[in-house]
Write an enzyme that holds these catalytic residues in place. Structure first.
Site, short mmCIF file in Angstrom:
data_model
loop_
_atom_site.label_atom_id
_atom_site.label_comp_id
_atom_site.label_asym_id
_atom_site.label_seq_id
_atom_site.Cartn_x
_atom_site.Cartn_y
_atom_site.Cartn_z
CG MET A 22 -8.55 -7.89 4.26
SD MET A 22 -9.84 -8.14 3.07
CE MET A 22 -10.51 -6.49 2.94
N GLY A 23 -4.25 -5.61 4.75
CA GLY A 23 -3.21 -4.71 4.26
C GLY A 23 -3.72 -3.32 4.00
CB ALA A 24 -4.39 -0.83 2.20
CG HIS A 29 -4.88 -1.81 9.85
ND1 HIS A 29 -4.93 -0.96 8.76
CD2 HIS A 29 -5.90 -2.68 9.69
CE1 HIS A 29 -5.93 -1.32 7.98
NE2 HIS A 29 -6.54 -2.34 8.51
CD GLN A 53 -12.94 -10.53 3.74
OE1 GLN A 53 -12.33 -11.41 4.34
NE2 GLN A 53 -13.03 -9.29 4.24
CD GLN A 153 -14.46 -7.99 10.20
OE1 GLN A 153 -14.57 -8.16 9.00
NE2 GLN A 153 -13.44 -7.33 10.73
NE ARG A 199 -13.68 -1.40 0.33
CZ ARG A 199 -13.81 -2.52 1.06
NH1 ARG A 199 -13.93 -2.43 2.36
NH2 ARG A 199 -13.82 -3.70 0.48
P1 AMP Z 1 -9.17 -4.68 7.36
O1 AMP Z 1 -7.75 -4.70 6.93
O2 AMP Z 1 -9.92 -3.52 6.85
O3 AMP Z 1 -9.86 -6.00 7.13
O4 AMP Z 1 -9.14 -4.48 8.93
C1 AMP Z 1 -8.34 -5.28 9.77
C2 AMP Z 1 -8.69 -4.97 11.20
O5 AMP Z 1 -8.43 -3.60 11.47
C3 AMP Z 1 -10.17 -5.20 11.54
O6 AMP Z 1 -10.26 -5.75 12.84
C4 AMP Z 1 -10.72 -3.81 11.49
O7 AMP Z 1 -11.88 -3.63 12.29
C5 AMP Z 1 -9.57 -3.01 12.06
N1 AMP Z 1 -9.68 -1.60 11.68
C6 AMP Z 1 -9.84 -1.09 10.44
N2 AMP Z 1 -9.96 0.26 10.50
C7 AMP Z 1 -9.90 0.59 11.82
C8 AMP Z 1 -9.97 1.82 12.54
N3 AMP Z 1 -10.15 2.99 11.92
N4 AMP Z 1 -9.86 1.79 13.88
C9 AMP Z 1 -9.70 0.60 14.53
N5 AMP Z 1 -9.62 -0.59 13.92
C10 AMP Z 1 -9.72 -0.60 12.58
#
Ligand code: AMP
Length: 304
Positions: A22-24, A29, A53, A153, A199
Site C-alpha cells: 500500500m506504499g509508504a 517492503h 479493506q 494475513q 503507520r
Molecule cells: P502493506 O504495505 O503494509 O500492506 O504491506 C505490504 C507487504 O509488506 C505485506 O506483505 C506486509 O506483511 C509486508 N511488510 C510490512 N511491514 C513489514 C516488516 N516490518 N517486515 C516484513 N514485511 C513487512
C-alpha cells in the site's frame, strides 16, 4: 525501472515475483523486493491503497501516500517495475459494487479465528482477499512475497491460494493458472525491536517509546515458551498453563507501556486456533504469539 500505469503494461511482467503493497514503503517492503530478486525473478511491486479493506472509521484517507520516495526506494532495492493502478483498473465495475462483492466472498477459515484481526476489523480480510486475488489475476506472478509482520494475513492468503488450486476453475477466487507460490518473509525490525510499519510515522517520540511494548511483550512470551519448545510435548493441562502464563506476561508488559490491548494471545502457528490438544506422540506444534494494541489513534500489530 518502469512505472506501469495501465493493465496492458503488465503483460511484460507475467511470471514475475510480485510484491503487493500500500506504499509508504520502508525496509520491510524493500527486503521483500530483494528476496524476490535473489530468487531470480523480476520483482514487480504494486502500490495501491485499497479502499475495500478499510472500515469507514479507519485511516484510509490519511494513510501516507509517498509515491516519489517509494519509487526511488523500489529502484534501489532492485525492482523491475512499480505498478500503480487506479481504483477503476482494480475495480472496473466501480467501488460501490466492489464493496458489495467483498461482502459475498467466502473467506478461508483462518480469517475468522476468535479474538484475532477479524474480531477487531470484521470487514478487513474480505477487502484484502478481494484485492490480492484481483492483483494476482492482473499481474500473473509466479511467486508472491508477503511479510510475516501481518501473520494472519499471510496465513489467509496462503489458504486462499491453496483452496483456489483445489476448486474447479469457475469457482476459483484467483485464476487457477496463476495461483502463485506464496513466499513468507521474516519481519524487519528497527535496532530496538520495533517492527517496521508504514503507520509508525504517525507516532510521536514519546509514543514510539511506548510502542516498544509490543516487541518486549513478544520477547517475554518467547522466554516463557522457549524451554517448552525444546521439551517433549507437555501434557495438555501443563501446556495450557504455560500458554496462559505467557499471555498474562504479554498483557502485563503491554499495560506497563500504557497500550490499549486488543489481543495478546498464543496460538497454533498454522491454524491460528487456540492450542487445546496436543498429541503426545507428535513433536511440539509451532506456536505463534500475536498482538494488536492501540496507542491513541494508531493501531499496531506484531507477532513472533
Ligand atoms: P502493506 O504495505 O503494509 O500492506 O504491506 C505490504 C507487504 O509488506 C505485506 O506483505 C506486509 O506483511 C509486508 N511488510 C510490512 N511491514 C513489514 C516488516 N516490518 N517486515 C516484513 N514485511 C513487512
Amino acid at each position: 525501472m518502469e512505472i506501469v500505469d495501465s493493465i496492458e503494461g503488465l503483460a511484460a511482467f507475467k511470471g514475475c515475483g510480485f510484491v503487493p503493497t500500500m506504499g509508504a514503503l520502508h525496509e520491510g517492503h524493500f527486503e521483500l523486493i530483494r528476496r524476490c530478486a535473489r530468487d531470480g525473478l523480476q520483482p514487480l511491486v504494486s502500490i495501491f491503497v485499497n479502499p475495500t479493506q478499510f472500515a469507514p472509521h479507519e485511516d484510509f484517507q490519511r494513510y501516507p501516500r509517498t509515491l516519489e520516495a517509494d519509487s526511488r526506494g523500489c529502484q534501489s532495492a532492485g525492482a523491475a517495475a512499480v505498478f500503480v493502478p487506479t481504483v477503476e483498473m482494480v475495480y472496473p465495475r466501480g467501488l460501490a459494487q466492489a464493496q458489495e462483492e467483498a461482502k459475498l466472498l467466502q473467506l478461508p477459515p483462518v480469517a475468522s479465528r476468535p479474538q484475532l484481526e477479524d474480531a477487531c476489523r470484521p470487514t478487513h480480510f474480505s477487502g484484502v482477499c478481494q484485492v490480492v486475488a484481483r492483483l494476482f489475476d492482473l499481474c500473473r506472478p509466479q511467486r508472491a512475497y508477503f511479510g510475516e509482520k501481518d501473520f494472519q494475513q499471510l496465513r489467509v492468503i496462503t489458504q486462499m491460494v491453496e483452496t483456489s488450486r483445489a476448486l474447479a476453475p469457475e469457482a476459483r477466487p484467483v485464476d487457477g493458472s496463476f495461483t502463485p507460490q506464496i513466499v513468507p518473509c521474516p519481519t524487519v525490525r528497527d535496532a530496538d525491536g520495533l517492527a517496521l510499519s508504514s503507520r509508525n510515522r504517525y507516532l510521536r517520540a514519546e509514543e514510539r517509546e511506548r510502542a516498544l511494548g509490543l516487541s518486549r511483550a513478544l520477547r517475554r512470551a518467547h522466554e516463557i515458551l522457549r524451554p517448552q519448545m525444546n521439551e517433549p510435548v507437555a501434557p495438555a493441562p501443563a501446556l495450557a498453563a504455560i500458554i496462559a502464563h505467557a499471555e498474562a506476561a504479554m498483557l502485563e508488559e503491554l499495560e506497563r507501556h500504557q497500550l490499549h490491548v486488543e489481543y495478546a494471545v498464543v496460538r497454533d502457528a498454522d491454524s491460528l486456533e487456540p492450542v487445546q490438544q496436543q498429541n503426545a506422540a507428535q513433536s511440539p506444534a509451532p506456536l505463534r504469539a500475536l498482538i494488536a494494541a492501540r496507542l491513541g489513534t494508531v493501531r499496531l500489530i506484531d507477532n513472533a
